[in-house]
Motif scaffolding. Structure first.
Motif, PDB file in Angstrom:
ATOM      1  N   ASN A  89       0.942  -1.196   0.117  1.00 50.29           N
ATOM      2  CA  ASN A  89      -0.151  -0.122   0.058  1.00 50.29           C
ATOM      3  C   ASN A  89       0.861   1.251  -0.042  1.00 50.29           C
ATOM      4  O   ASN A  89       1.989   1.290   0.507  1.00 50.29           O
ATOM      5  CB  ASN A  89      -0.872   0.119   1.238  1.00 50.29           C
ATOM      6  N   ILE A  90       0.155   2.305  -0.490  1.00 48.88           N
ATOM      7  CA  ILE A  90       1.045   3.338  -0.776  1.00 48.88           C
ATOM      8  C   ILE A  90       0.185   4.858  -0.239  1.00 48.88           C
ATOM      9  O   ILE A  90      -0.941   5.042  -0.890  1.00 48.88           O
ATOM     10  CB  ILE A  90       1.649   3.848  -2.437  1.00 48.88           C
ATOM     11  N   ALA A  91       0.904   5.643   0.567  1.00 48.81           N
ATOM     12  CA  ALA A  91       0.008   6.723   0.738  1.00 48.81           C
ATOM     13  C   ALA A  91       0.706   7.986   0.390  1.00 48.81           C
ATOM     14  O   ALA A  91       2.324   8.159   0.890  1.00 48.81           O
ATOM     15  CB  ALA A  91      -0.120   6.859   2.478  1.00 48.81           C
ATOM     16  N   GLY A  92       0.560   8.970  -0.399  1.00 41.54           N
ATOM     17  CA  GLY A  92       1.226   9.914  -0.720  1.00 41.54           C
ATOM     18  C   GLY A  92       1.525   9.822  -2.365  1.00 41.54           C
ATOM     19  O   GLY A  92       1.555   8.847  -2.990  1.00 41.54           O
ATOM     20  N   SER A  93       2.047  10.891  -2.974  1.00 47.78           N
ATOM     21  CA  SER A  93       2.438  10.996  -4.278  1.00 47.78           C
ATOM     22  C   SER A  93       4.019  10.742  -4.400  1.00 47.78           C
ATOM     23  O   SER A  93       4.697  11.515  -3.767  1.00 47.78           O
ATOM     24  CB  SER A  93       1.915  12.071  -4.978  1.00 47.78           C
ATOM     25  N   SER A  94       4.487   9.936  -5.490  1.00 45.08           N
ATOM     26  CA  SER A  94       5.884   9.811  -5.776  1.00 45.08           C
ATOM     27  C   SER A  94       6.769  11.007  -6.627  1.00 45.08           C
ATOM     28  O   SER A  94       7.660  10.881  -6.894  1.00 45.08           O
ATOM     29  CB  SER A  94       6.251   8.681  -6.136  1.00 45.08           C
ATOM     30  N   ASP A  95       5.932  12.277  -6.524  1.00 45.89           N
ATOM     31  CA  ASP A  95       6.340  13.077  -7.618  1.00 45.89           C
ATOM     32  C   ASP A  95       7.483  14.134  -6.993  1.00 45.89           C
ATOM     33  O   ASP A  95       8.013  14.979  -7.719  1.00 45.89           O
ATOM     34  CB  ASP A  95       5.326  14.094  -8.004  1.00 45.89           C
ATOM     35  N   GLY A  96       7.826  13.876  -5.680  1.00 47.50           N
ATOM     36  CA  GLY A  96       8.755  14.560  -4.949  1.00 47.50           C
ATOM     37  C   GLY A  96       8.576  15.854  -4.054  1.00 47.50           C
ATOM     38  O   GLY A  96       9.250  16.372  -3.392  1.00 47.50           O
ATOM     39  N   ASP A  97       7.102  16.186  -4.327  1.00 46.98           N
ATOM     40  CA  ASP A  97       6.412  17.281  -3.760  1.00 46.98           C
ATOM     41  C   ASP A  97       5.920  16.553  -2.571  1.00 46.98           C
ATOM     42  O   ASP A  97       4.736  16.082  -2.509  1.00 46.98           O
ATOM     43  CB  ASP A  97       5.673  18.141  -4.348  1.00 46.98           C
ATOM     44  N   PRO A  98       6.522  16.853  -1.108  1.00 46.87           N
ATOM     45  CA  PRO A  98       5.763  16.438  -0.081  1.00 46.87           C
ATOM     46  C   PRO A  98       4.275  16.634   0.366  1.00 46.87           C
ATOM     47  O   PRO A  98       3.705  16.064   1.387  1.00 46.87           O
ATOM     48  CB  PRO A  98       6.809  16.725   1.173  1.00 46.87           C
ATOM     49  N   LEU A  99       3.658  17.732  -0.608  1.00 47.67           N
ATOM     50  CA  LEU A  99       2.737  18.146  -0.249  1.00 47.67           C
ATOM     51  C   LEU A  99       1.651  17.837  -1.397  1.00 47.67           C
ATOM     52  O   LEU A  99       0.399  17.981  -1.414  1.00 47.67           O
ATOM     53  CB  LEU A  99       2.570  19.669  -0.250  1.00 47.67           C
ATOM     54  N   THR A 100       2.058  17.297  -2.302  1.00 47.83           N
ATOM     55  CA  THR A 100       0.954  16.529  -3.579  1.00 47.83           C
ATOM     56  C   THR A 100       0.158  15.663  -3.066  1.00 47.83           C
ATOM     57  O   THR A 100      -1.243  15.890  -3.178  1.00 47.83           O
ATOM     58  CB  THR A 100       1.786  16.062  -4.487  1.00 47.83           C
ATOM     59  N   GLY A 101       0.569  14.590  -2.155  1.00 50.55           N
ATOM     60  CA  GLY A 101      -0.418  13.775  -1.599  1.00 50.55           C
ATOM     61  C   GLY A 101      -0.676  14.169   0.142  1.00 50.55           C
ATOM     62  O   GLY A 101      -0.879  12.947   0.672  1.00 50.55           O
ATOM     63  N   VAL A 102      -0.536  15.263   0.550  1.00 51.03           N
ATOM     64  CA  VAL A 102      -0.377  15.350   2.038  1.00 51.03           C
ATOM     65  C   VAL A 102      -1.559  14.776   2.603  1.00 51.03           C
ATOM     66  O   VAL A 102      -2.921  14.713   2.211  1.00 51.03           O
ATOM     67  CB  VAL A 102      -0.281  16.819   2.195  1.00 51.03           C
ATOM     68  N   ALA A 103      -1.729  14.069   3.843  1.00 46.53           N
ATOM     69  CA  ALA A 103      -2.443  13.590   4.722  1.00 46.53           C
ATOM     70  C   ALA A 103      -3.303  12.306   3.934  1.00 46.53           C
ATOM     71  O   ALA A 103      -4.482  12.247   4.448  1.00 46.53           O
ATOM     72  CB  ALA A 103      -3.471  14.565   5.113  1.00 46.53           C
ATOM     73  N   ALA A 104      -2.619  11.848   3.233  1.00 50.45           N
ATOM     74  CA  ALA A 104      -3.341  10.635   2.537  1.00 50.45           C
ATOM     75  C   ALA A 104      -3.280   9.475   3.344  1.00 50.45           C
ATOM     76  O   ALA A 104      -2.404   9.314   4.390  1.00 50.45           O
ATOM     77  CB  ALA A 104      -2.630  10.301   1.211  1.00 50.45           C
ATOM     78  N   THR A 105      -4.343   8.590   3.409  1.00 49.89           N
ATOM     79  CA  THR A 105      -4.574   7.558   4.192  1.00 49.89           C
ATOM     80  C   THR A 105      -4.917   6.392   3.603  1.00 49.89           C
ATOM     81  O   THR A 105      -5.812   6.235   2.929  1.00 49.89           O
ATOM     82  CB  THR A 105      -5.538   7.869   5.230  1.00 49.89           C
ATOM     83  N   VAL A 106      -4.183   4.847   3.915  1.00 52.21           N
ATOM     84  CA  VAL A 106      -4.462   3.626   3.541  1.00 52.21           C
ATOM     85  C   VAL A 106      -4.753   2.958   4.728  1.00 52.21           C
ATOM     86  O   VAL A 106      -3.474   2.860   5.517  1.00 52.21           O
ATOM     87  CB  VAL A 106      -3.728   3.164   2.417  1.00 52.21           C
ATOM     88  N   VAL A 107      -5.745   2.534   5.137  1.00 53.48           N
ATOM     89  CA  VAL A 107      -6.182   1.645   6.432  1.00 53.48           C
ATOM     90  C   VAL A 107      -5.377   0.353   6.205  1.00 53.48           C
ATOM     91  O   VAL A 107      -4.781  -0.293   7.099  1.00 53.48           O
ATOM     92  CB  VAL A 107      -7.860   1.818   6.630  1.00 53.48           C
ATOM     93  N   GLY A 108      -5.632  -0.179   5.133  1.00 55.51           N
ATOM     94  CA  GLY A 108      -5.325  -1.651   4.957  1.00 55.51           C
ATOM     95  C   GLY A 108      -5.350  -2.045   3.683  1.00 55.51           C
ATOM     96  O   GLY A 108      -5.538  -1.420   2.450  1.00 55.51           O
ATOM     97  N   GLY A 109      -5.654  -3.568   3.395  1.00 60.79           N
ATOM     98  CA  GLY A 109      -5.980  -4.241   2.070  1.00 60.79           C
ATOM     99  C   GLY A 109      -4.490  -4.444   1.481  1.00 60.79           C
ATOM    100  O   GLY A 109      -3.377  -4.303   1.998  1.00 60.79           O
TER     101      GLY A 109
END
Length: 678
Positions: free
Chosen positions: A350-370
């Motif tokens: 599982n991945i939370a956030g974006s891999s574009d190098g900007d730490p705010l692109t996917g800020v506060a993203a959540t994956v609980v499980g799966g």
């Protein structure tokens, strides 16, 4: 029999190229690997599908010239948007477990172009001829690095194929190779028996000296020496406990800053109890291990703490702050956080956030499980399931499989292969549903589309709303394309214009503001003009305006099947206050009531009618609910009473005329008699 054997001998030979690896990549998730995904996705120009076939099953020594044909087959799982694709060979090797958009190999020239994919191709294999490419692989003029599939430029194709990891089907891609007849070498025969043993050869020369042997055992212990004087110690014995109370204790350091300071790793065989603080050096993480396995790592930057648990390959990327991975990750499929304030509860890959190098692109993203879930939009959420992707700002996916929420504030409750692509679009569940209109809603069902802004599809299958504020309740293959159009359900109903309503079967609204109802007859029933009410009921109509205490109709009208005339309920048992009518008075009132020709204002002057005005009719007969309406039953009753009155009047007059005529005849006879006497 000989001719049959010869014909079998020269049939074309063949061998299937086995799928060895398959994956897809997406520019929107440039560093994510999809090698374990159950589908291979082509959704727009930034996506590619990679296939690697093994040719090991070909007979040894096969050359390209022996290949008669080679076709690649791949199974279509879902088509969101029809279009076409191109097929090209890869120019470098790749690995299923690591290929991403960022490291994918370059592609050669296309070997097949504009291969059409239609919505009718779902659950079918498509076939592509790659004979020349396979020949080049076999001859070595082109390295077999597999194929890459990409949407044809400008086609808008959005399709999903089955991968070899799809546990629900056996529809993996395949390569069918047919060899030219008469060119195939048969298999190698069995090995012959072993020959007899030859004579023993001469003895060889003496070898070099071997290595020194192991050291012998230790000798017996000597006699015990005299006991020395007791020395001083910083420890005291309290019961069975050793107590040190002369300052701090350092292990691996001579300058401990705490009562106990360990420079390096510490191993505890048992349980660590503390009523104070366990710390690590500034800038260094605090790591808890069981054996050689790290189970939790706490790191700090300033006053911001990140928590990393689970598999050793789980990772919170450098530069992201306040991230938390509680656990999970295994089998080389770690959980990863890319951006600030992200959370992964557990699961695998599982991945939370974006891999574009900007730490705010996917800020506060959540994956609980799966498994294989990605939340890369800011404040996005994935609860669980598999291969779900919450891309939009504040988008949410509760669970399910292969769902995508790409619109801002979009939501998917669950199901399989659902898409919510625009602002505040919602898909509660089902499969292959597509909410593409802003604030559109799909409750459930299969292959439904809510394409109009603020449009709703409650459920069913193959339903589509393209009009603003359009609604389809359910059913099958219904369309609501006009603004404010409505189809509550049924089959094959459509509203092509604004504010129309279609229900039943094959009801078609082609004029604004019209209502069309179709019964079960398998024929279209359509509008003729705007704002009309059309209903097909080949079994007849009943309109009930009154019932008794048991619900039995006591008032209303009926249009019988095949009839063109309404029948009003007129049962004697449903009437009261019955009184006789003075038909002579009715006749006089009829004569006194004005009758004229006229037209309704709404109809226009061209359409003429004849009859009394409701006010005059009511004043003359005091019948009906008010002086604005004339009911047909009252008009018919007045006409019948007038006919009876006219009949009585005419009968009376006829009797008087007959009596007068009789008297005149008698008088005439008397006159004739007198004349005859004279």
């Amino acid at each position: 029999m000989i001719s049959l054997l010869l014909s079998l001998l020269f049939l074309p030979g063949g061998s299937d190229g086995v799928i060895a690896a398959d994956s897809h990549t997406a520019s929107s998730s440039a560093t994510k690997n999809f090698g374990t995904s159950a589908t291979l996705n082509l959704k727009g120009t930034g996506t590619r599908v990679y296939l690697q076939f093994s040719l090991a099953g070909l007979p040894a020594g096969t050359t390209g010239s022996q290949v008669q044909s080679a076709t690649m087959q791949i199974f279509v799982n879902k088509v969101s948007t029809a279009g076409s694709l191109d097929v090209a060979p890869n120019l470098a090797a790749w690995q299923e477990s690591s290929i991403t958009h960022g490291n994918a190999p370059a592609a050669g020239a296309a070997v097949a172009s504009s291969i059409g994919i239609a919505t009718t191709d779902v659950n079918k294999f498509i076939t592509v001829d790659i004979t020349n490419t396979v020949k080049a692989w076999i001859d070595g003029s082109l390295t077999n690095s597999g194929l890459v599939l990409s949407p044809t430029q400008g086609s808008g194709l959005s399709v999903q194929f089955d991968s070899k990891e799809n546990a629900k089907t056996a529809h993996e891609a395949s390569l069918k190779i047919a060899l030219n007849p008469g060119t195939i070498t048969g298999p190698q025969g069995p090995q012959g028996p072993q020959g007899i043993q030859g004579p023993i050869g001469p003895t060889g020369s003496t070898g070099s000296t071997g290595a020194t042997g192991a050291q012998g055992s230790t000798g017996a212990q000597g006699s015990k020496g005299d006991t020395g004087a007791t020395g001083s110690s910083p420890f005291s014995l309290v019961g069975l406990n050793a107590v040190y109370n002369q300052g701090a204790v350092g292990i691996g350091t001579s300058t401990p800053s705490k009562l106990l300071e360990v420079a390096g790793d510490a191993k505890i065989d048992g349980v660590l109890f503390t009523q104070s603080t366990v710390t690590s050096d500034v800038g260094q993480p605090l790591i808890l291990q069981i054996g050689q396995v790290s189970v939790m790592r706490y790191s700090i930057a300033g006053s911001e703490v990140s928590v990393l648990g689970g598999d050793a390959k789980n990772d919170i990327l450098e530069g992201s702050r306040l991230g938390t991975i509680c656990g999970g990750g295994s089998f080389g499929n770690p959980n990863i956080i890319y951006d600030d304030v992200c959370f992964v509860g557990g699961g695998v890959n599982n991945i939370a956030g974006s891999s574009d190098g900007d730490p705010l692109t996917g800020v506060a993203a959540t994956v609980v499980g799966g498994t294989d879930n990605l939340a890369d939009g800011p404040f996005s959420f994935v609860g669980g399931g598999s291969t779900n992707n919450a891309q939009g700002n504040h988008s949410s996916i509760v669970g399910g499989d292969q769902n995508t929420a790409s619109g801002t504030n979009s939501f998917i409750g669950g199901g399989v292969n659902n898409d919510a692509t625009t602002t505040s679009s919602v898909v509660c569940g089902g499969e292959f549903n597509f909410a593409s209109g802003s604030h559109g809603f799909i409750g459930a069902g299969t292959s439904n589309i809510a394409g109009g802004d603020h449009s709703v599809v409650g459920g069913g299958q193959n339903n589509q709303t393209n009009g603003v504020n359009a609604t389809i309740g359910g059913g099958d293959t219904n369309f609501a394309n006009g603004t404010g159009s409505t189809v509550p359900g049924g089959v094959n109903n459509s509203v092509a214009v604004s504010f129309g309503f279609a229900a039943g079967r094959r009801a078609k609204v082609n004029s604004p503001g019209a209502f069309v109802w179709g019964d079960s007859s398998d024929f279209d029933i359509s509008t003729v003009t705007s704002n009309e009410f059309v209903a097909r009921a080949t079994g007849g109509f009943r309109l009930v305006s009154g019932i008794d205490g048991s619900g039995t109709p006591t008032a209303g009208v009926t249009l019988a099947a095949g009839s063109g005339t309404w029948s009003s309920i007129s049962d004697r048992n449903l009437k009261e206050n019955v009184a006789p009518v003075d038909v002579n008075s009715i006749l006089q009132l009829i004569v006194a009531t004005p009758v004229s020709t006229w037209n309704y204002i709404a109809e226009g002057a061209a359409v003429r009618h004849m009859g009394p005005m409701a006010q005059d009719f009511y004043q003359s007969f005091n019948l009906g609910p008010d002086n604005k309406h004339i009911t047909t039953v009252d008009a018919d009753g007045v006409a019948l009473a007038a006919i009876q009155g006219l009949y009585k009047k005419m009968e009376k007059e006829n009797q008087e005329l007959r009596a007068e005529l009789k008297a005149q005849r008698e008088l005439l006879r008397e006159l004739v008699k007198q004349m005859n006497k004279n």
